[in-house]
Design an enzyme around this catalytic site. Sequence first.
Site, PDB file in Angstrom:
ATOM      1  N   CYS A 142       0.812  -1.225   0.000  1.00 46.26           N
ATOM      2  CA  CYS A 142       0.000   0.000   0.000  1.00 46.26           C
ATOM      3  C   CYS A 142       0.843   1.271   0.000  1.00 46.26           C
ATOM      4  O   CYS A 142       0.628   2.181  -0.814  1.00 46.26           O
ATOM      5  CB  CYS A 142      -0.981  -0.005   1.173  1.00 46.26           C
ATOM      6  SG  CYS A 142      -0.217   0.090   2.817  1.00 46.26           S
ATOM      7  N   HIS A 199      -5.662   2.074  -4.400  1.00 45.16           N
ATOM      8  CA  HIS A 199      -4.793   1.507  -3.357  1.00 45.16           C
ATOM      9  C   HIS A 199      -4.427   0.075  -3.698  1.00 45.16           C
ATOM     10  O   HIS A 199      -5.022  -0.559  -4.582  1.00 45.16           O
ATOM     11  CB  HIS A 199      -5.477   1.574  -1.985  1.00 45.16           C
ATOM     12  CG  HIS A 199      -6.609   0.603  -1.801  1.00 45.16           C
ATOM     13  ND1 HIS A 199      -6.842  -0.071  -0.621  1.00 45.16           N
ATOM     14  CD2 HIS A 199      -7.588   0.179  -2.651  1.00 45.16           C
ATOM     15  CE1 HIS A 199      -7.892  -0.859  -0.750  1.00 45.16           C
ATOM     16  NE2 HIS A 199      -8.378  -0.716  -1.960  1.00 45.16           N
ATOM     17  N   HIS A 225      -2.555   1.303   6.877  1.00 45.71           N
ATOM     18  CA  HIS A 225      -2.920   1.234   5.462  1.00 45.71           C
ATOM     19  C   HIS A 225      -3.080   2.642   4.909  1.00 45.71           C
ATOM     20  O   HIS A 225      -3.405   3.582   5.649  1.00 45.71           O
ATOM     21  CB  HIS A 225      -4.228   0.448   5.277  1.00 45.71           C
ATOM     22  CG  HIS A 225      -4.516   0.111   3.839  1.00 45.71           C
ATOM     23  ND1 HIS A 225      -3.790  -0.806   3.129  1.00 45.71           N
ATOM     24  CD2 HIS A 225      -5.449   0.611   2.967  1.00 45.71           C
ATOM     25  CE1 HIS A 225      -4.256  -0.890   1.896  1.00 45.71           C
ATOM     26  NE2 HIS A 225      -5.248  -0.029   1.767  1.00 45.71           N
TER      27      HIS A 225
END
Length: 366
Positions: free
Chosen positions: A279, A339, A327
């Site tokens: 990520c 993402h 994240h």
Amino acid sequence: MSRRHCAAAAITLVCALGLLTVPAQAMAAPVPDPAPPASVSSPAARPSPSSDADLEKVREQIETLYRKAGAATDAYNLAEEQTKKQSGEIVKLAKAIVDNQARIAELKDRAGAQAREQYRNGGLPPGAQLVLSDDPKLFLDGINKVRQSQQANKTVLADLNRAQEDLETYTKDASTNWQKLETNRLKQAKAKKKINARIAEAKKLESRLEKKERDRLRQLELEAANRAQSAWLASRPVPGVADVSGATTEAGKAAVAFATAQIGKPYVWGATGPGSYDCSGLTSQAWAAAGRPIPRTSQEQWRLLPRIDVRDMRPGDLIIYHADASHVGMYVGDGAIVHSPRPGRNVTLAGAGSMKILGVVRPDMP
């Protein structure tokens, strides 16, 4: 520290630099691993789920495992960055040590040459004999030469002392950095072990499902994300999502263009492209491509980049998710992010509110 010990330590350090070519094995302290939910039992002991309620429990368990893996991945990535930095510092210090050793040798040669010259002159510095002359001109020349010789001797000795002090400092700093490097390598190895264990456990849970159950599990994931997105949109002050792309900078547009061009590439923990990303690997590379390097990990992005209100975000801003900032996704407008979700998934578009938002940061804040 004696000069002999200092030089020995320097030689040991320079020889040890060969170890820096070995791949790093450790880094920043991993996020503490919370205790597993009481409802999570051993995959081998659990019967195959047959209802949506059972599948929902499996989905939550898998999501928890990947969340833990994501937190450990962030710790691993941060540790890797620190190890690279420390390795670079050690290389610089080693070069400084070698340079200083050469400088000390040169100064010792100069001091020795001055001592030999004085010995040849019967212990008198150059020009001292002229001071004894009855000729006024020779007398003054002698005075000047004596002063110059004395000053040269003082300069050489001062430079020699300073070089030896620097050598001791460089050696001490290098030793400290080496110890930090080894400590971080051990931490990184533990984080890597934790990542692999969580991913393996999640995959084992999924592997026990039949194909139709895995398909249904994927559908439940999408439904959960849609519910979260709908709730987020409903909670916003103004219905819908205002797209302020007109306010987006050129760097922000470039970052979005890079990130969206990676759609379809697989998630791989620790990866920064070009074939796969985790990520924060995606977001950091996107902003690097836009000419604005940012921290490597989502936690460091959250800690170091300027924060803005969610209501004011624009394409290119980074949305940080979960309480531990484990994240990150890039806002692309119209309530969506791009993402890299988790192992087993590819870079994709998703609802900006499909996960629990911690906050928003702006890499190109003036």
